[in-house]
Design an enzyme around this catalytic site. Structure first.
Site, PDB file in Angstrom:
ATOM      1  N   LYS A 156       0.835  -1.205   0.000  1.00 15.55           N
ATOM      2  CA  LYS A 156       0.000   0.000   0.000  1.00 15.55           C
ATOM      3  C   LYS A 156       0.872   1.260   0.000  1.00 15.55           C
ATOM      4  O   LYS A 156       0.640   2.188  -0.760  1.00 15.55           O
ATOM      5  CB  LYS A 156      -0.955  -0.009   1.206  1.00 15.55           C
ATOM      6  N   GLN A 168      -4.716  -1.303   9.376  1.00 17.87           N
ATOM      7  CA  GLN A 168      -4.618  -2.651   8.821  1.00 17.87           C
ATOM      8  C   GLN A 168      -5.204  -3.673   9.794  1.00 17.87           C
ATOM      9  O   GLN A 168      -4.893  -3.655  10.989  1.00 17.87           O
ATOM     10  CB  GLN A 168      -3.141  -2.975   8.500  1.00 17.87           C
ATOM     11  N   ASP A 173     -11.180   2.631   3.496  1.00 16.59           N
ATOM     12  CA  ASP A 173     -11.420   1.184   3.413  1.00 16.59           C
ATOM     13  C   ASP A 173     -12.911   0.880   3.242  1.00 16.59           C
ATOM     14  O   ASP A 173     -13.278  -0.248   2.887  1.00 16.59           O
ATOM     15  CB  ASP A 173     -10.943   0.493   4.701  1.00 16.59           C
TER      16      ASP A 173
HETATM   17  N1  GUN Z   1      -6.814  -6.809   6.072  1.00 18.37           N
HETATM   18  C1  GUN Z   1      -7.083  -7.596   5.007  1.00 18.37           C
HETATM   19  N2  GUN Z   1      -7.618  -6.859   4.001  1.00 18.37           N
HETATM   20  C2  GUN Z   1      -7.687  -5.590   4.459  1.00 18.37           C
HETATM   21  C3  GUN Z   1      -8.128  -4.373   3.880  1.00 18.37           C
HETATM   22  O1  GUN Z   1      -8.589  -4.295   2.740  1.00 18.37           O
HETATM   23  N3  GUN Z   1      -8.013  -3.277   4.670  1.00 18.37           N
HETATM   24  C4  GUN Z   1      -7.535  -3.332   5.926  1.00 18.37           C
HETATM   25  N4  GUN Z   1      -7.485  -2.199   6.638  1.00 18.37           N
HETATM   26  N5  GUN Z   1      -7.107  -4.438   6.497  1.00 18.37           N
HETATM   27  C5  GUN Z   1      -7.184  -5.564   5.756  1.00 18.37           C
END
Ligand code: GUN
Length: 285
Positions: free
Chosen positions: A52, A96, A119
Site C-alpha cells: 500500500k 490494517q 477502506d
Molecule cells: N486486512 C485484510 N484486508 C484488508 C483491507 O482491505 N483493509 C484493511 N485495513 N485491512 C485488511
C-alpha cells in the site's frame, strides 16, 4: 478454455488514471495523503502494508506510516485516530486488520471519521451502500465490479452468486451486484447443495477462504468466475478459493491468483484517497 481476466493490467490502468489526477492536484498545490496504521507485525499484514505504501509512492500520494508495537493499548490507538481525524492534511485513514486481540476492531473502525474511511468499513459507509447513497466502497468488491465492467461483462439481469458473507467482501459484493441490476444470491457455509446454487451463476464470485474449494462441479459452462481468495499452497505458491486449472476448462472467463482481484483492491483504495480529497475540496470551495 476460459478467457483469463488480467486484474493486474486493469489495476495498472486505474492506477495510471489516479496518478494523472494526483499530478493535476499537485499543479494546484494540493497533496493527497493517506495515513497507514499497523499494530504488531503479522507477516501477511506487513506485506499488504508495504504494498500500500509503495503504491502511494508510485502514484504521488503522500503516505504517513504508523507502525505501532503489538502491546499498544486500544486507548493509544484511538487517540492516534482522533488526531488524524482532526488533521486537514490527511485524506484517508487505514488501520490494517487484523488487530491484536486486546483491541476492539469494531471500536477502531467506528472511531475513524467516515469521510476519511477509505477502506469503506465504517457502518456509515456500509449503511450508505445498503441505502443506495454515496459513500466509500470497500476496495475488494468495488474492484470486482470494475474488473467486470472493464472486461465487458454485462451484469444487468444476470444470475450472480456470491459465496461468502463477510462484511468486507461478501455482503458489499452482493449489494454492488444488486445495484448493477444483477439477480443476486448469497451462499455461505450453512448453504445446502452449494454446487446446485453456484451452478446457476452467470457470474460467480467466490470469497470463502478455502484453498481450491471450487472445482468445475460448482460451475456452469461459460460462467464468469471471480476468485477473491488468496492462500499459500503446500509448495508455498499462491492459489485462490477456485481450482484454477480445473475450472478454467469450462468457465467463460476467470480471474487468476495471483494477478486477478488482489491488485484491484489496492488500486481502488488509491481511488478512494483521491475521492476523499475531491469531496473535502468540494466542501471547502
Ligand atoms: N486486512 C485484510 N484486508 C484488508 C483491507 O482491505 N483493509 C484493511 N485495513 N485491512 C485488511
Amino acid at each position: 478454455m476460459a478467457k483469463i481476466i488480467d486484474g493486474k493490467e486493469i489495476a495498472a490502468q486505474i492506477k495510471q488514471e489516479v496518478k494523472q489526477q494526483v499530478e493535476d492536484y499537485k499543479k494546484e498545490g494540493i497533496t493527497v495523503c493517506l495515513a497507514v496504521i499497523q499494530v504488531g507485525e503479522d507477516p501477511a499484514s506487513c506485506v499488504y502494508v508495504r504494498n500500500k505504501k509503495r503504491t502511494c509512492e508510485d502514484l504521488g500520494i503522500k503516505s504517513l506510516s504508523y507502525e505501532l508495537e503489538e502491546e499498544t493499548s486500544e486507548e493509544k490507538l484511538l487517540a492516534l485516530i482522533d488526531e488524524l481525524n482532526e488533521r486537514e492534511d490527511v485524506d484517508g485513514i487505514l488501520v490494517q486488520l487484523p488487530l491484536p486481540s486486546h483491541i476492539s476492531e469494531k471500536k477502531v473502525i467506528e472511531a475513524i471519521n467516515p469521510k476519511k474511511d477509505v477502506d469503506g468499513f465504517h457502518p456509515m459507509n456500509a449503511g450508505a451502500l445498503a441505502c443506495g447513497e454515496e459513500g466509500f466502497l470497500p476496495g475488494t468488491p468495488a474492484g470486482v465490479i470494475e474488473i467486470l465492467k472493464r472486461s465487458g461483462v454485462e451484469i444487468d439481469g444476470k444470475e450472480c452468486v456470491v459465496v461468502g458473507r463477510s462484511n468486507i467482501v461478501g455482503k458489499p459484493m452482493a449489494q454492488l451486484l444488486l445495484k448493477e441490476n444483477g439477480t443476486v444470491t448469497i451462499a455461505h457455509s450453512h448453504s445446502r447443495n452449494l454446487p446446485e446454487i453456484t451452478k446457476r451463476a452467470d457470474i460467480l464470485v467466490v470469497a470463502v477462504g478455502k484453498p481450491k474449494m471450487i472445482t468445475k462441479e460448482y460451475v456452469k459452462p461459460g460462467a464468469v468466475v471471480i476468485d477473491v481468495g488468496i492462500h499459500r499452497n503446500e509448495n508455498n505458491k499462491l492459489c485462490g478459493d477456485v481450482d484454477f486449472s480445473d475450472v478454467s476448462e469450462i468457465a467463460g472467463a476467470i480471474t487468476p491468483v495471483p494477478g486477478g482481484v488482489g491488485p484491484m483492491t489496492i488500486a481502488m483504495l488509491m481511488k478512494n484517497c483521491l475521492e476523499s480529497k475531491r469531496l473535502s475540496k468540494k466542501q471547502a470551495d
